[in-house]
Design an enzyme around this catalytic site. Structure first.
Site, mmCIF file in Angstrom:
data_model
loop_
_atom_site.group_PDB
_atom_site.id
_atom_site.type_symbol
_atom_site.label_atom_id
_atom_site.label_comp_id
_atom_site.label_asym_id
_atom_site.label_seq_id
_atom_site.Cartn_x
_atom_site.Cartn_y
_atom_site.Cartn_z
ATOM 1 N N PRO A 2 -21.116 61.728 -10.595
ATOM 2 C CG PRO A 2 -20.456 59.655 -9.786
ATOM 3 C CD PRO A 2 -20.344 60.547 -10.979
ATOM 4 C CD GLU A 3 -23.480 67.392 -8.468
ATOM 5 O OE1 GLU A 3 -23.295 68.405 -7.787
ATOM 6 O OE2 GLU A 3 -24.427 67.265 -9.254
ATOM 7 C CE LYS A 50 -17.563 67.150 -9.073
ATOM 8 N NZ LYS A 50 -17.798 67.543 -10.464
ATOM 9 N NE ARG A 242 -20.848 69.166 -17.653
ATOM 10 C CZ ARG A 242 -20.532 68.645 -16.463
ATOM 11 N NH1 ARG A 242 -19.343 68.902 -15.936
ATOM 12 N NH2 ARG A 242 -21.361 67.862 -15.808
#
Ligand SMILES: [Zn+2]
Length: 280
Positions: A2-3, A50, A242
């Site tokens: 989740p951002e 976050k 990433r």
């Protein structure tokens, strides 16, 4: 993962059920140490980047970070949980509701008056008065780092995750492999202002819309760029490898932000996607 916008939305939902309410029950499955107790009040539910925090009147704060696997669920009394109970890491009940944090890698209770755990975070870009100038200043220490890596560094600015990283770089026409030192101040400022705008656009009710009209590049390997039609490419960046999605035409190596000409055939390159990766 989740951002920042998702965590702020989650905090908003939890706030409607918990804020100001008397705690009727708690369970912190693996926590060893002091915990809030029934009878205390939930003083606040907060998001910072976050991180999601719940303040209790006894002086403790429940600090959670969802990592790649965690989530908060909110259940009316007597509702069946949608996930197995053994995944619960924290449970807070008030009259009518139970909030449960599942499978999160970071769940701890801290003294509220000892907030050092958040000191390292850069400005939260999802808040209304986001200090993008501070983010630009913090980026200055990352000169040799690729911008696609630096944007994920929560010490620079908090809230940007892997989806927004790719989308913001595309929206600004910036090559993800450009070194921070290669970007001028205008380009750096544009990146954070764009990130802040996109994050805040998702804070209201309704489905998440990372980018109005749909994601431009994230998760779209070999599919046409929504702006110019070039196949979207994907690569891995940084020590954590990433995934970064990008358009070779809109974000060519020579491009350090600003204008671009998608009609220029010399700038057009074929996609180099090496397969879809789900790496949020
Ligand atoms: Zn493009």
């Amino acid at each position: 993962m989740p951002e920042g916008d998702t965590i702020h939305r989650t905090a908003g939902r939890l706030r409607t059920a918990l804020d100001g309410c008397v705690v009727t029950g708690v369970d912190f499955a693996r926590w060893v140490g002091p915990t809030p107790t029934a009878g205390e009040t939930v003083d606040a539910v907060r998001a910072r980047g976050k991180h999601l925090l719940i303040d209790f009147s006894g002086g403790l704060t429940l600090h959670t970070h969802m990592g790649m696997s965690g989530s908060w669920h909110l259940y009316p009394d007597a509702d069946r949980w949608r996930r197995p109970r053994h995944l619960a890491r924290a449970e807070v009940s008030v009259d009518g509701w139970t909030a449960v944090c599942l499978a999160a890698p970071l769940v701890r209770l801290e003294r509220r008056d000892n907030p050092r755990h958040l000191d390292h975070l850069g400005p939260d870009l999802a808040v209304a008065d986001a200090d993008t100038d501070a983010a630009v200043a913090r980026l200055g220490s990352q000169g040799s780092v690729e911008i696609g890596v630096a944007l994920l560094d929560q010490r620079v600015a908090s809230g940007i995750g892997n989806v927004y990283k790719s989308e913001v770089l595309h929206a600004c026409g910036v090559d993800p492999t450009a070194r921070v030192a290669d970007l001028d101040l205008v380009a750096r400022r544009q990146l954070f202002e764009t990130a802040a705008r996109l994050l805040r656009a998702n804070l209201g009710a309704g489905p998440r819309r990372t980018v109005v009209g749909g994601l431009a590049v994230y998760g779209r390997t070999r599919r046409p760029c929504r702006r110019c039609g070039t196949p979207v490419a994907v690569m891995r960046q940084g020590s954590q490898a990433r995934a970064t999605y990008w358009c070779p035409t809109c974000q060519p190596p020579s491009c350090r932000g600003g204008s671009y000409d998608p009609a220029d055939p010399a700038a057009r390159a074929s996609g180099t996607g090496r397969g879809e990766v789900d790496d949020r």
